[in-house]
Write an enzyme that holds these catalytic residues in place. Structure first.
Site, short mmCIF file in Angstrom:
data_model
loop_
_atom_site.label_atom_id
_atom_site.label_comp_id
_atom_site.label_asym_id
_atom_site.label_seq_id
_atom_site.Cartn_x
_atom_site.Cartn_y
_atom_site.Cartn_z
N LYS A 279 -18.60 -7.17 0.52
CA LYS A 279 -18.28 -5.76 0.34
C LYS A 279 -19.47 -4.90 0.76
O LYS A 279 -20.59 -5.15 0.36
CB LYS A 279 -17.91 -5.49 -1.12
CG LYS A 279 -17.31 -4.13 -1.38
CD LYS A 279 -16.78 -4.03 -2.81
CE LYS A 279 -16.06 -2.71 -3.03
NZ LYS A 279 -15.47 -2.63 -4.39
N GLU A 363 -4.51 -3.80 -17.35
CA GLU A 363 -4.39 -2.73 -18.34
C GLU A 363 -3.47 -3.07 -19.49
O GLU A 363 -3.74 -2.72 -20.64
CB GLU A 363 -3.91 -1.44 -17.64
CG GLU A 363 -4.93 -0.81 -16.71
CD GLU A 363 -4.97 -1.46 -15.33
OE1 GLU A 363 -5.87 -1.11 -14.54
OE2 GLU A 363 -4.09 -2.31 -15.03
N ARG A 391 0.52 1.31 -16.62
CA ARG A 391 0.88 -0.11 -16.64
C ARG A 391 0.89 -0.69 -18.06
O ARG A 391 1.42 -1.76 -18.28
CB ARG A 391 -0.10 -0.90 -15.78
CG ARG A 391 0.03 -0.57 -14.31
CD ARG A 391 -0.70 -1.55 -13.45
NE ARG A 391 -0.15 -1.53 -12.10
CZ ARG A 391 -0.47 -2.41 -11.16
NH1 ARG A 391 -1.32 -3.38 -11.43
NH2 ARG A 391 0.07 -2.35 -9.98
#
Length: 632
Positions: A279, A363, A391
């Protein structure tokens, strides 16, 4: 090389030896372009070579590439002819920072949230087979997104698939923050065991060169590979589920990835290609601070420093009060779903690591985990973005509210979030939280009030949600510090005839409107709602005695929101008041600046002023028409 990419599949025309040069050009283009517009930099720098390989192997738009989350699809957009539109990335009228089918037929799935790509991809595969069509499907999912339960549900579902379907696992050891949990550790073990892949690729390549018998020998090797893998690779999670595993592969070696993806296309059944990427690759500041450059505003290329500095954010205000109250009350614990920095929990995590829990991108699990913490005698604080908390709706209803447990939900990025667009707008939380019995719903007018609400919430006996906007905390109206009492609003100024009832961030707009009319000699009432649930019915009854109009202001969906609750109360109580609701209509809000979004929705100063002028004009007998925004 980049100038030769004008439309989908142009990358296939380039010699393979020139593809690394194309990758370098795209990397430099993204670094320069995003320094002007902002966007998701680190994730996109990490998948440039992977995306080039995918576009060499697959034919778009016939084949379907399903991006998980979608924040890493910038190279995909460039390779499908959208490079010239990057000057207006994430701006009103410009291209989105996520895949959008309305932009291009090469975008196969509108997304912005995590862990959905395998489910969608499997649906595409089943639809393809039932429709007797012939195209390939590949889903690209990060190792961070694999911590979401939806991804494992999809893996379980696809294990018995008989037709080809490729899942590319983009493993960079990161989501927004460093990944946590058992799956991350499992992948870590595989990363250190590359010898199997090196052997297999070498043997396969050599056998395929043998005339006539080579392909048959490769097929035999595939059928017997499981026993070899059992000796070499630590753990056989995917293979034991019936999913062929290929990898790990160097995600920055385009030629190697092309070979592996071509091989994956030939399998009958589900295949997982494990790709190792970095990344932020190619940009020092992003490598040094990957969380900071996950999503960034405009920055100075040389240093990576932001071009625009702002005051303390609401997340910073939460950080300070959480640490302060956490020192006094050892029962306070903090929970995040892979958003430690973004939600302001990093400081508390350092101060009290034993009371800080990162559950990964999960979540729903985080909410029920908080329920267990509360049942065990602690007072959990779950800090989460508004659109992500959606969610956990069932868990909030069933596991928290039904048991009336003392848990605090700090709902960040509530209301309009700007450039991230329709998948991230926090415009529904007042509606879905208010419908839950036992839930107290609050919204602060400024940074000071957020901290006071936090203190109130951590002393409460039941669930409390505090919603607040993205960005710098409002510092106005600091002199108004009425004590916080459950279910009681704050009257900031008292007038007559018309009252502005504002929620959270809209108090700032309401104050501007009130000041405008004050300068014209017209005094109107300004109320900071503070509590969306329970509603301050006593104040509404009191105001109805000398007010004809209530104008409610909220950055939330009209349906089920604060304004509808006020209107219902007025109707049920038969109060002699007309209610004008300023809220968001029944639509998703696209990307652009928050100021532009408010203007389009009729929630800015000018639109609210027009609304008030019309109502006051009607009250005085004025007949000329005023054109008003619809709020849609």
């Amino acid at each position: 090389m980049l100038e030769k990419i004008k439309k989908p599949n142009d990358v296939k025309k380039l010699p393979e030896k020139d593809l690394p040069l194309l990758a370098d050009e795209i990397r430099q283009f993204l670094i320069r372009s995003l320094s002007k517009t902002g966007g998701h930099l680190g994730s996109n720098l990490g998948v440039i070579e992977l995306t080039i390989a995918l576009h060499r192997v697959y034919n778009l738009p016939e084949d379907k590439i399903v991006w998980d989350v979608g924040h890493q699809a910038y190279t995909h957009k460039i390779l499908t002819g959208r490079k010239e539109e990057f000057d207006h990335l994430r701006m009103e009228g410009g291209i989105s920072g996520f895949p959008r089918r309305s932009e291009s037929s090469c975008d196969s799935f509108d997304t912005g949230h995590s862990s959905t790509s395998i489910s969608c991809g499997l649906g595409y595969v089943k639809a393809r087979d039932l429709m007797k069509q012939n195209y390939s499907v590949v889903s690209v999912i990060g190792d961070g997104a694999f911590t979401g339960g939806i991804a494992f549900e999809a893996l379980n579902n696809l294990a018995e698939l008989k037709k080809n379907y490729v899942v590319v696992l983009n493993d960079n050891e990161m989501s927004i923050n460093k990944n946590v949990g058992g799956f991350s550790k499992y992948l870590g073990k595989i990363r250190t065991s590359t010898c199997y892949t090196d052997i297999k690729m070498g043997v396969t390549s050599a056998l395929q060169k043998l005339p006539r018998v080579g392909e048959n020998m490769v097929d035999t090797l595939r059928k017997t590979k499981s026993s070899i893998k059992q000796l070499v690779i630590p753990g056989m999670f995917f293979e034991n589920m019936g999913i062929t595993y290929l990898g790990p592969v160097d995600g920055h070696n385009i030629s190697q990835m092309i070979r592996v993806l071509e091989e994956a296309k030939r399998f009958q059944g589900p295949v997982l290609v494990h790709v190792i990427t970095q990344k932020g690759r190619g940009y020092g500041p992003a490598l040094k601070e990957p969380a900071k450059f996950h999503g960034t505003g405009p920055y100075i290329v040389k240093t990576g420093q932001p071009k625009k500095k702002s005051g303390p954010s609401y997340a910073c205000m939460l950080s300070d009060v959480l640490c302060e109250e956490g020192k006094k009350n050892k029962k306070i614990v903090a929970v995040t779903a892979a958003m430690r920095e973004g939600t302001g929990l990093a400081k508390f995590a350092q101060q009290a690591p034993e009371r800080f829990f990162d559950v990964g991108i999960a979540e729903g699990h985080a909410v029920t985990f908080a329920a267990g913490l509360a049942l065990g005698g602690l007072h959990p604080v779950f800090a989460v973005y508004s659109s992500f908390l959606q969610r956990g709706f069932d868990q909030l209803m069933h596991d928290i509210c039904m048991q009336n447990l003392p848990a605090v939900f700090m709902v960040d990025r509530a209301g309009l979030v700007g450039a991230d667009g329709k998948s991230h707008q926090g415009c529904f939380d007042l509606s879905y939280l208010s419908v839950m019995p036992n839930m107290t719903v609050m919204a602060p007018k400024n940074g000071w009030e957020l901290q006071e609400m936090f203190r109130f919430a951590t002393a409460a006996k039941g669930p409390v949600a505090i919603r607040y906007p993205r960005g710098a905390a409002y510092t106005g109206l600091e002199e108004h510090r009425a004590p916080l009492v459950r279910g009681k609003a704050e009257v900031i100024s008292r007038g007559k005839s018309l009252a502005l009832l504002a929620v959270g961030a809209m108090v700032e707009v309401a104050e501007q409107v009130r000041e405008h009319f004050h300068e014209k000699g017209v005094e109107i009432t300004l109320v900071n709602a503070r509590f969306v649930k329970p509603l301050d019915g006593e104040l509404l009854r009191e105001l109805s005695a000398d007010h004809r109009y209530f104008v409610t202001l909220e950055e939330n969906a009209r349906i089920g929101g604060f304004g509808e609750q006020v209107a219902d109360f007025v109707r049920e109580e038969k109060l002699p008041v007309e209610v004008a609701v300023c809220a968001i209509g029944d639509a998703f809000v696209g990307h652009g600046s928050p100021d532009w979004q408010r203007k389009m929705l009729g929630l800015d100063f000018e639109a609210v002023t027009q609304r008030v002028e019309q109502l006051l004009g009607e009250d005085s007998g004025r007949t000329e028409a005023v054109e008003l925004p619809t709020g849609e």
